[in-house]
Design an enzyme around this catalytic site. Sequence first.
Site, short mmCIF file in Angstrom:
data_model
loop_
_atom_site.label_atom_id
_atom_site.label_comp_id
_atom_site.label_asym_id
_atom_site.label_seq_id
_atom_site.Cartn_x
_atom_site.Cartn_y
_atom_site.Cartn_z
CG HIS A 53 64.24 17.93 -7.78
ND1 HIS A 53 63.48 17.99 -6.64
CD2 HIS A 53 65.52 17.72 -7.36
CE1 HIS A 53 64.25 17.81 -5.58
NE2 HIS A 53 65.50 17.64 -5.99
CG ASP A 70 60.09 17.96 -6.27
OD1 ASP A 70 60.44 17.46 -7.36
OD2 ASP A 70 60.91 18.27 -5.38
N GLY A 75 71.52 15.48 -2.77
CA GLY A 75 71.56 14.02 -2.73
C GLY A 75 70.57 13.44 -1.74
CG ASN A 76 70.06 14.35 2.47
OD1 ASN A 76 71.04 15.04 2.71
ND2 ASN A 76 69.81 13.23 3.13
CB SER A 77 66.45 15.60 -3.50
OG SER A 77 66.82 16.93 -3.24
#
Length: 221
Positions: A64, A94, A169-171
């Site tokens: 994503h 993901d 933003g950590n994703s």
Amino acid sequence: YKSAENSIVNISGKKLIAGQPRSLGDLYNFFGPQRRQNNYELRRFELGSGFVVHEDGYIITNAHVVESTDNLSATFINGKEYDAKIISVDKAKDLAFLKVESDETFEAIRLGTSSDLMIGETVVAVGNPYGYSNSVTDGIVSAVGRNIHVSEDFWLRGLIQTSAPINPGNSGGPLLNINGELVGINTAIRQEAQNIGFAIPVDTLADNLIEMLMPEKLRRV
């Protein structure tokens, strides 16, 4: 964190965005048949985080994070920025596999295992929340094997639940154990809750890497 920092990247993308007209002439050109290229600007967007898994510059992040985005780049802690291309994407897990456009050798993160994670074990999340690069937060493993409903007809299953603060933003960034080994990939948060974040187990990544590199998988989002 110190043992992993050189392997962690911030992922950004650039898109052409319609600019605001500054005069009546610009207004005509903006809406009329003579629309000009200079009414658009190439704007940078901070998308998320990732990490190097192979010295040739192969990077893992979340699907994503890079979905429907062009002009990807990866920035390392030393400030060096490289163009990156999408090698493969597995939306169901993901996960996305990227390649840095460079002949340099990069430092790969050390892979641990998620099969022996203990409830209460200390973990460290690293990422790019709200554009604050290489931010470090710590917490514990709150649970394992969690299933979360992401959207209609889409679930992520078998996740690690952690109390380490995870923000937008950590994703795609790493979840590390106290030895600096990768045990998970940060992927989701519960917006209405505090200190509830989720990560894809590293064993899920390891089990899917070969499949993601099969010829039929080697395509863009």
